[in-house]
Design an enzyme around this catalytic site. Structure first.
Site, PDB file in Angstrom:
ATOM      1  N   CYS A   1      41.965  45.101  42.539  1.00 12.62           N
ATOM      2  CA  CYS A   1      42.132  44.148  43.643  1.00 12.62           C
ATOM      3  C   CYS A   1      41.382  44.683  44.849  1.00 12.62           C
ATOM      4  O   CYS A   1      41.632  45.801  45.305  1.00 12.62           O
ATOM      5  CB  CYS A   1      43.622  43.974  43.962  1.00 12.62           C
ATOM      6  SG  CYS A   1      43.925  43.077  45.492  1.00 12.62           S
TER       7      CYS A   1
ATOM      8  N   CYS B   1      43.614  45.683  47.760  1.00 14.76           N
ATOM      9  CA  CYS B   1      44.322  46.939  47.506  1.00 14.76           C
ATOM     10  C   CYS B   1      43.381  48.125  47.707  1.00 14.76           C
ATOM     11  O   CYS B   1      43.793  49.171  48.223  1.00 14.76           O
ATOM     12  CB  CYS B   1      44.904  46.944  46.089  1.00 14.76           C
ATOM     13  SG  CYS B   1      46.414  45.955  45.932  1.00 14.76           S
TER      14      CYS B   1
ATOM     15  N   ASP C   1      37.337  40.055  58.653  1.00 15.91           N
ATOM     16  CA  ASP C   1      36.774  39.395  57.469  1.00 15.91           C
ATOM     17  C   ASP C   1      35.278  39.701  57.406  1.00 15.91           C
ATOM     18  O   ASP C   1      34.590  39.763  58.422  1.00 15.91           O
ATOM     19  CB  ASP C   1      37.001  37.879  57.570  1.00 15.91           C
ATOM     20  CG  ASP C   1      36.774  37.170  56.259  1.00 15.91           C
ATOM     21  OD1 ASP C   1      37.738  36.620  55.706  1.00 15.91           O
ATOM     22  OD2 ASP C   1      35.618  37.155  55.777  1.00 15.91           O
TER      23      ASP C   1
ATOM     24  N   GLY D   1      42.220  26.817  47.229  1.00 19.94           N
ATOM     25  CA  GLY D   1      41.015  27.489  47.698  1.00 19.94           C
ATOM     26  C   GLY D   1      41.145  28.987  47.853  1.00 19.94           C
ATOM     27  O   GLY D   1      40.267  29.627  48.437  1.00 19.94           O
TER      28      GLY D   1
ATOM     29  N   HIS E   1      45.231  38.403  46.638  1.00 19.96           N
ATOM     30  CA  HIS E   1      46.158  39.289  47.360  1.00 19.96           C
ATOM     31  C   HIS E   1      46.479  38.536  48.645  1.00 19.96           C
ATOM     32  O   HIS E   1      45.568  38.212  49.424  1.00 19.96           O
ATOM     33  CB  HIS E   1      45.486  40.650  47.624  1.00 19.96           C
ATOM     34  CG  HIS E   1      46.365  41.660  48.310  1.00 19.96           C
ATOM     35  ND1 HIS E   1      46.550  42.946  47.813  1.00 19.96           N
ATOM     36  CD2 HIS E   1      47.080  41.599  49.462  1.00 19.96           C
ATOM     37  CE1 HIS E   1      47.352  43.623  48.614  1.00 19.96           C
ATOM     38  NE2 HIS E   1      47.686  42.821  49.639  1.00 19.96           N
TER      39      HIS E   1
ATOM     40  N   HIS F   1      46.993  36.833  51.974  1.00 20.24           N
ATOM     41  CA  HIS F   1      46.357  37.098  53.264  1.00 20.24           C
ATOM     42  C   HIS F   1      46.462  35.883  54.166  1.00 20.24           C
ATOM     43  O   HIS F   1      46.381  34.744  53.715  1.00 20.24           O
ATOM     44  CB  HIS F   1      44.897  37.517  53.097  1.00 20.24           C
ATOM     45  CG  HIS F   1      44.082  36.595  52.249  1.00 20.24           C
ATOM     46  ND1 HIS F   1      44.137  36.620  50.877  1.00 20.24           N
ATOM     47  CD2 HIS F   1      43.205  35.616  52.581  1.00 20.24           C
ATOM     48  CE1 HIS F   1      43.315  35.699  50.384  1.00 20.24           C
ATOM     49  NE2 HIS F   1      42.743  35.065  51.402  1.00 20.24           N
TER      50      HIS F   1
ATOM     51  N   HIS G   1      44.517  34.315  57.379  1.00 20.22           N
ATOM     52  CA  HIS G   1      43.337  34.372  58.250  1.00 20.22           C
ATOM     53  C   HIS G   1      43.803  34.172  59.690  1.00 20.22           C
ATOM     54  O   HIS G   1      44.589  33.249  59.970  1.00 20.22           O
ATOM     55  CB  HIS G   1      42.352  33.256  57.911  1.00 20.22           C
ATOM     56  CG  HIS G   1      41.837  33.291  56.499  1.00 20.22           C
ATOM     57  ND1 HIS G   1      40.567  33.717  56.188  1.00 20.22           N
ATOM     58  CD2 HIS G   1      42.422  32.954  55.320  1.00 20.22           C
ATOM     59  CE1 HIS G   1      40.385  33.621  54.866  1.00 20.22           C
ATOM     60  NE2 HIS G   1      41.493  33.164  54.321  1.00 20.22           N
TER      61      HIS G   1
HETATM   62  P1  5GP Z   1      40.470  33.074  50.772  1.00 18.63           P
HETATM   63  O1  5GP Z   1      39.291  32.229  50.368  1.00 18.63           O
HETATM   64  O2  5GP Z   1      41.097  33.738  49.587  1.00 18.63           O
HETATM   65  O3  5GP Z   1      41.452  32.365  51.644  1.00 18.63           O
HETATM   66  O4  5GP Z   1      39.875  34.208  51.721  1.00 18.63           O
HETATM   67  C1  5GP Z   1      39.322  35.392  51.258  1.00 18.63           C
HETATM   68  C2  5GP Z   1      38.572  36.015  52.400  1.00 18.63           C
HETATM   69  O5  5GP Z   1      38.329  37.381  52.073  1.00 18.63           O
HETATM   70  C3  5GP Z   1      37.203  35.374  52.676  1.00 18.63           C
HETATM   71  O6  5GP Z   1      37.183  34.886  54.007  1.00 18.63           O
HETATM   72  C4  5GP Z   1      36.222  36.512  52.450  1.00 18.63           C
HETATM   73  O7  5GP Z   1      35.156  36.502  53.375  1.00 18.63           O
HETATM   74  C5  5GP Z   1      37.088  37.752  52.615  1.00 18.63           C
HETATM   75  N1  5GP Z   1      36.651  38.913  51.863  1.00 18.63           N
HETATM   76  C6  5GP Z   1      36.332  38.935  50.533  1.00 18.63           C
HETATM   77  N2  5GP Z   1      35.977  40.182  50.175  1.00 18.63           N
HETATM   78  C7  5GP Z   1      36.067  40.960  51.276  1.00 18.63           C
HETATM   79  C8  5GP Z   1      35.831  42.343  51.519  1.00 18.63           C
HETATM   80  O8  5GP Z   1      35.452  43.131  50.651  1.00 18.63           O
HETATM   81  N3  5GP Z   1      36.050  42.806  52.784  1.00 18.63           N
HETATM   82  C9  5GP Z   1      36.471  41.959  53.785  1.00 18.63           C
HETATM   83  N4  5GP Z   1      36.636  42.508  55.000  1.00 18.63           N
HETATM   84  N5  5GP Z   1      36.715  40.665  53.580  1.00 18.63           N
HETATM   85  C10 5GP Z   1      36.508  40.146  52.352  1.00 18.63           C
HETATM   86 ZN    ZN Z   2      46.037  43.714  45.961  1.00 21.11          ZN
END
Ligand code: 5GP
Ligand code: ZN
Length: 131
Positions: free
Chosen positions: A3, A6, A29, A90, A95, A97, A99
């Site tokens: 992950c 993680c 992000d 989406g 994991h 999160h 925003h």
């Molecule tokens: P989701 O689409 O799941 O709501 O948001 C995932 C977010 O994680 C995206 O905005 C993406 O830019 C961010 N993200 C994905 N991989 C990484 C990473 O390795 N480091 C950071 N800082 N953000 C990440």
């Molecule tokens: Zn995780």
């Protein structure tokens, strides 16, 4: 566990950490899609709000509030809080999160989803969704 968040918690991969405590982490992000885009996560691996225990949720939301207040202290006027729970919603990183996007009056940021208009009569949805 494979992950990415993680690994960020374990400092196995780098991140720009805004805030950290025993139970939670907030970091920038990587997307560079909007100014100030942060992610708040619990250190305990849970996939999303649907499998999150109450205590973990409490820790996460406490941190989200703390960082949101910090944004105001830094000169912002508000925040958008966004979450996708489930692939259909989406969610791309499995994991949990939240925003956090700091906002200023007339900053020109459009952080609200563009919906296409409701397809189903509200009464039908009310009957389906009421608890
Ligand atoms: P989701 O689409 O799941 O709501 O948001 C995932 C977010 O994680 C995206 O905005 C993406 O830019 C961010 N993200 C994905 N991989 C990484 C990473 O390795 N480091 C950071 N800082 N953000 C990440
Ligand atoms: Zn995780």
């Amino acid at each position: 566990m494979n992950c990415i968040f993680c690994k960020i918690i374990q400092k196995e991969i780098p991140s720009t950490i805004i805030y950290e405590d025993e139970h939670t982490l907030v970091f920038m992000d990587i997307a560079k899609d909007v100014d100030g885009h942060m992610l708040a996560i619990p250190k305990k691996h849970v996939k999303n709000i649907l499998d999150c225990d109450t205590e973990t949720l409490h820790h996460l939301m406490n941190t989200v509030q703390k960082v949101s207040q910090h944004c105001i202290d830094c000169g912002y006027d508000g925040v958008n809080l966004l979450n996708a729970s489930g692939e259909s919603a989406g969610q791309s990183v499995p994991h949990f999160h939240i925003h956090i996007i700091p906002r200023k009056h007339q900053d020109g940021i459009d952080a609200w989803p563009h919906f296409n208009g409701a397809l189903t009569h509200p009464e039908i949805l009310f009957q389906l969704l009421k608890m």
